[in-house]
Write an enzyme that holds these catalytic residues in place. Structure first.
Site, PDB file in Angstrom:
ATOM      1  N   CYS A 106       0.786  -1.236   0.000  1.00 28.02           N
ATOM      2  CA  CYS A 106       0.000   0.000   0.000  1.00 28.02           C
ATOM      3  C   CYS A 106       0.822   1.292   0.000  1.00 28.02           C
ATOM      4  CB  CYS A 106      -1.056   0.002   1.099  1.00 28.02           C
ATOM      5  SG  CYS A 106      -0.661  -0.944   2.534  1.00 28.02           S
ATOM      6  N   ARG A 128       7.677 -10.731   5.292  1.00 25.10           N
ATOM      7  CA  ARG A 128       7.462 -10.366   6.685  1.00 25.10           C
ATOM      8  C   ARG A 128       8.200 -11.361   7.569  1.00 25.10           C
ATOM      9  NH1 ARG A 128       0.950  -9.083   6.431  1.00 25.10           N
ATOM     10  NH2 ARG A 128       1.147  -7.520   4.795  1.00 25.10           N
ATOM     11  N   GLN A 179       0.507 -11.220  -2.476  1.00 23.69           N
ATOM     12  CA  GLN A 179      -0.869 -10.799  -2.259  1.00 23.69           C
ATOM     13  C   GLN A 179      -1.503 -10.419  -3.581  1.00 23.69           C
ATOM     14  OE1 GLN A 179       0.080  -7.477   0.340  1.00 23.69           O
ATOM     15  NE2 GLN A 179      -0.858  -8.554   2.054  1.00 23.69           N
ATOM     16  N   ASP A 217      -3.202  -8.008  -4.325  1.00 24.71           N
ATOM     17  CA  ASP A 217      -3.520  -6.762  -3.645  1.00 24.71           C
ATOM     18  C   ASP A 217      -4.144  -5.736  -4.586  1.00 24.71           C
ATOM     19  OD1 ASP A 217      -3.568  -5.319  -1.365  1.00 24.71           O
ATOM     20  OD2 ASP A 217      -1.405  -5.022  -1.208  1.00 24.71           O
ATOM     21  N   HIS A 234      -5.670  -1.413  -4.139  1.00 19.65           N
ATOM     22  CA  HIS A 234      -6.072  -0.308  -3.274  1.00 19.65           C
ATOM     23  C   HIS A 234      -7.030   0.580  -4.022  1.00 19.65           C
ATOM     24  CE1 HIS A 234      -2.405  -1.880  -1.443  1.00 19.65           C
ATOM     25  NE2 HIS A 234      -3.115  -1.709  -0.357  1.00 19.65           N
ATOM     26  N   LYS A 282     -12.984  -3.657   8.986  1.00 25.58           N
ATOM     27  CA  LYS A 282     -12.702  -4.564   7.869  1.00 25.58           C
ATOM     28  C   LYS A 282     -13.680  -5.721   7.811  1.00 25.58           C
ATOM     29  CE  LYS A 282      -9.309  -7.105  10.613  1.00 25.58           C
ATOM     30  NZ  LYS A 282      -8.063  -7.841  10.616  1.00 25.58           N
ATOM     31  N   HIS A 319      -8.236  -1.344   1.166  1.00 23.58           N
ATOM     32  CA  HIS A 319      -7.335  -2.437   0.783  1.00 23.58           C
ATOM     33  C   HIS A 319      -8.228  -3.634   0.530  1.00 23.58           C
ATOM     34  CE1 HIS A 319      -3.908  -0.695   3.291  1.00 23.58           C
ATOM     35  NE2 HIS A 319      -4.950  -0.131   3.837  1.00 23.58           N
TER      36      HIS A 319
END
Length: 646
Positions: free
Chosen positions: A337, A366, A384, A386, A388, A472, A518
């Site tokens: 992000c 991570r 991911q 992902d 946004h 979320k 997200h």
RNA sequence: GCCGAUGUAGCUCAGUUGGCCAGAGCUACUGAUUUGUAAUCAGUGGGUCGGGGGUUCGAAUCCCUCCAUCGGCUCCA
């Protein structure tokens, strides 16, 4: 007399003070024998408690979830009794029922316990169960409770008592064992007929890493021996679906100590599976108005200082990489992000452009604690799916609905299992923990709840589980062994737009702050594939299967024809292969079945002469002979059926 | 990171009261076989028994330590 209403709506009258067990007996002796507890006005009670008012009553047996949990809760007490008999001086933490069985946390002092001791404990439990001791409820004053456990030297129970209010404290006693317990319990230990201790683990007292670690013993019990046997068989079956086992057998992925723990290596077949999933979602996203972006694997320290991740996670991350000359610090990107925020900032935006949806299959790294790593579901490097979404506050709900649609489309195309949508809201008691205005939070929380309701999702609301930056919605699924994992996620974020000072120009010609969402339908490809493997037991849908068709020649005399067939299929983008080994057809079929190849084409003299193929479907057997055109249509129909449902 | 368990060939697993050159099946390789819907036969190769250290005349086996894996706990942007 009091009126008792049963689940079927029937009402019967009983004398005041009648117990649920007496009610059960009045219906039938057989029922009474099976009653474990009762739900009185929606609250689970001991069946031996007298009822003094008009109530609704549901008698709970083994078939009811609450019946099972009462049974297991009582079993935890039985295990505690056995442990106390075998290990005098042992101290007890808590011993609740869980989804499958129960556990008890104990402090053995200097002693230790291992699975070698299970037999001894199980035997003791069965011995105590046979005694058929009643579970006796007793209300006690806080003072008496403290003096009882004080004398016994049970510091954990004293710790628990601290938080309890006088007048609400109850003890339960069976045989020689008395425990602080809210209850309820089953009538007596006699119905516990089968006992199995499952495993042993460390568990921090009150779940606090700084507290003492207790020994947690997991067990399960049943009213019938056969049910235990069935349960163990079920567990064995589940183990066969374990993605770690299937991943190895089907050659999808592997790990190497040299590369590093928690860093999956995708083998050719696994990589193809990933690619199929990626292109499937990319196509769907393109249709839904997403814009692809690509960002690098590392980012300057300043990026994460701005985003706030450096402060929060910096110390627990992989340590920074430094440029040799300038000593500038770069981090492996733990998330996409911040990069996407900078993309948004690359030019000014008008309210007319919003929402803007940047999508990237971004690989992030991570640092996970070493004991945490688990197959593909918990790794240190993962990708991911992902994206946004930058939108106006009034667009949040609509965007949420669209994302839910996308997630549902993905789940449906994969014939995905049961999932629960978990809505995480902020803790209303502790609003200062969260960033963003009250008004925006309320708007976003309402938007999520409404969107989920309008889409008919099966939801669980968790208050206080929201991230500090926004509420979320997570899609939770279970793996083969019943462990819960989060897959898809949709999160509202007020923090990053603030920190990165993101703006758009409104119709009023003023600067406004966009809301960021997200979202990741898969969550991570790694975890998603893990759950997918377990869900389908390695029998992937045809459209995903790395090997769709394998052609098996009766003898190598027909290998040329087989290769010819394979070429023709490949020309139509079908992943087809030839088993050219000098083996008998039975062997080739067996190997293809074991490899879970969806379609096997047997070709020999007959097929060469009639220019056809003999089709065999994995797990189903011989489908008879077809022309190649017919077969291709057959494949195409199957793929379309899976992908085109809306 | 913490508690507990496990680690023998590419895979699945035998092998410990400490004792000659550590075993099987599958895989791989070589050869024979030319096969009709879930395993053809024979031969060959392959292991510093997770790494390191120690005890012992002698260690896969006993002890210590490190690493990894498994089951949990804690954590999970």
């Amino acid at each position: 007399m009091i009126k008792i209403t049963f689940p079927d709506g029937k009402v019967r009258e009983y004398p005041k003070g009648t117990t649920s067990m007496e009610v059960a007996k009045s219906i039938s002796e057989g029922l009474a024998r099976n009653v474990l507890a009762a739900k009185v006005n929606g609250v689970v009670w001991d069946s031996s408690r007298g009822i003094h008012d008009d109530v609704t009553l549901e008698l709970l047996t083994w078939d009811a979830t609450e019946g099972k949990s009462t049974f297991w809760h009582s079993s935890a007490h039985l295990m505690a009794e056995a442990l106390e008999a075998l290990y005098p001086g042992i101290q007890f933490g808590i011993g609740p029922p869980i989804e499958n069985g129960f556990y008890y946390d104990v402090d053995l002092g200097e002693g230790t316990l291992s699975s070698d001791d299970f037999k001894k404990i199980e035997d003791k439990m069965l011995e105590l169960a046979k005694a058929g001791n009643q579970y006796i409820r007793k209300e006690v004053s806080k003072k008496d409770a403290i003096s009882y456990f004080g004398e016994k030297g049970d510091k954990y129970k004293l710790d628990l008592l601290k938080d309890l209010e006088d007048g609400t404290i109850t003890f339960y006693t069976q045989g020689n064992f008395t425990d602080l317990c809210r209850g309820p319990h089953i009538p007596d230990t006699g119905s516990i007929k089968a006992v199995k201790l499952m495993n042993i683990a460390g568990a921090y007292w009150r779940g606090d890493e700084k507290s003492k670690q207790l020994t947690r013993i997991y067990g399960i019990t049943f009213p019938k021996q056969k049910e235990l046997t069935d349960y163990l068989t079920l567990l064995e079956e589940a183990k066969k679906r374990d993605h770690r086992k299937l991943g190895k057998e089907l050659e999808l992925f592997t790990f190497s100590e040299k590369v590093g723990m928690g860093l999956p290596l995708w083998l050719p077949k696994g990589a193809q599976l990933r690619e199929r999933l990626e292109s499937f979602l990319k196509k769907a996203q393109l249709k839904a108005g997403y814009l692809p972006v690509v960002t690098p694997h590392i980012g300057h320290k300043d990026l994460y200082v701005t985003s706030g991740h450096y402060e929060k996670y910096g110390a627990d991350s992989f340590q920074p990489i430094r440029t040799p000359a300038e000593g500038e610090e770069f981090f492996l990107k733990p998330m996409n992000c911040p990069h996407h925020c900078e993309i948004y900032k690359s030019k000014p935006h008008s309210y007319k452009e919003l929402p803007i949806r940047y999508a990237e299959f971004g690989t992030v790294y991570r640092y996970e604690q070493s004991g945490e790593l688990h197959g593909l579901t918990r790794v240190r490097g993962f990708t991911q799916d992902d994206a946004h979404l930058f939108c106006r506050p009034d667009q949040v709900k609509e965007e949420f609905m669209k994302v839910i649609d996308l997630v549902l489309y993905v789940f449906r195309a994969l014939d995905f299992p049961e999932f629960t949508a978990q809505i995480s809201l902020r803790d209303p008691e502790n609003k200062s923990k969260y960033i963003g205005s009250d008004e925006n939070w309320e708007k976003a929380e309402r938007a999520i709840i409404e969107a989920a309701a309008e889409k008919g999702l099966k939801t669980v609301v968790e208050t206080g589980e929201a991230a500090f930056y926004g509420p979320k919605l997570d899609f939770m699924v279970k793996d083969a062994l019943g462990r819960k994992w989060q897959l898809g996620t949709i999160q509202v974020d007020y923090n990053l737009p603030e920190r990165f000072e993101l703006e758009y120009t409104g119709a009023d010609n003023q600067k406004h702050r966009p809301v960021m969402i997200h979202r990741a339908p898969f969550g991570s490809l790694e975890r998603f594939i893990a759950v997918l493997i377990e869900h389908c037991a390695g029998n992937f849908p045809l459209w995903l299967s790395p090997e769709q068709v394998i052609i098996l020649a009766i003898s190598d005399k027909f290998n040329d024809y087989a290769k010819n067939v394979s070429e023709l299929l490949k020309n139509s983008d079908i992943r087809a292969f030839v088993d050219e080994r000098d083996e008998k057809i039975g062997r080739k079929i067996r190997d293809a079945e074991v490899r879970k190849v969806p379609y096997m084409l047997v070709v020999g003299e007959k097929e060469v002469e009639s220019n056809s193929v003999s089709v065999r479907r994995h797990g189903q057997g011989d489908l008879g002979s077809m022309s190649l055109d017919q077969f291709q249509k057959h494949l195409n129909d199957e793929v379309m059926l899976a992908l085109n449902q809306k």
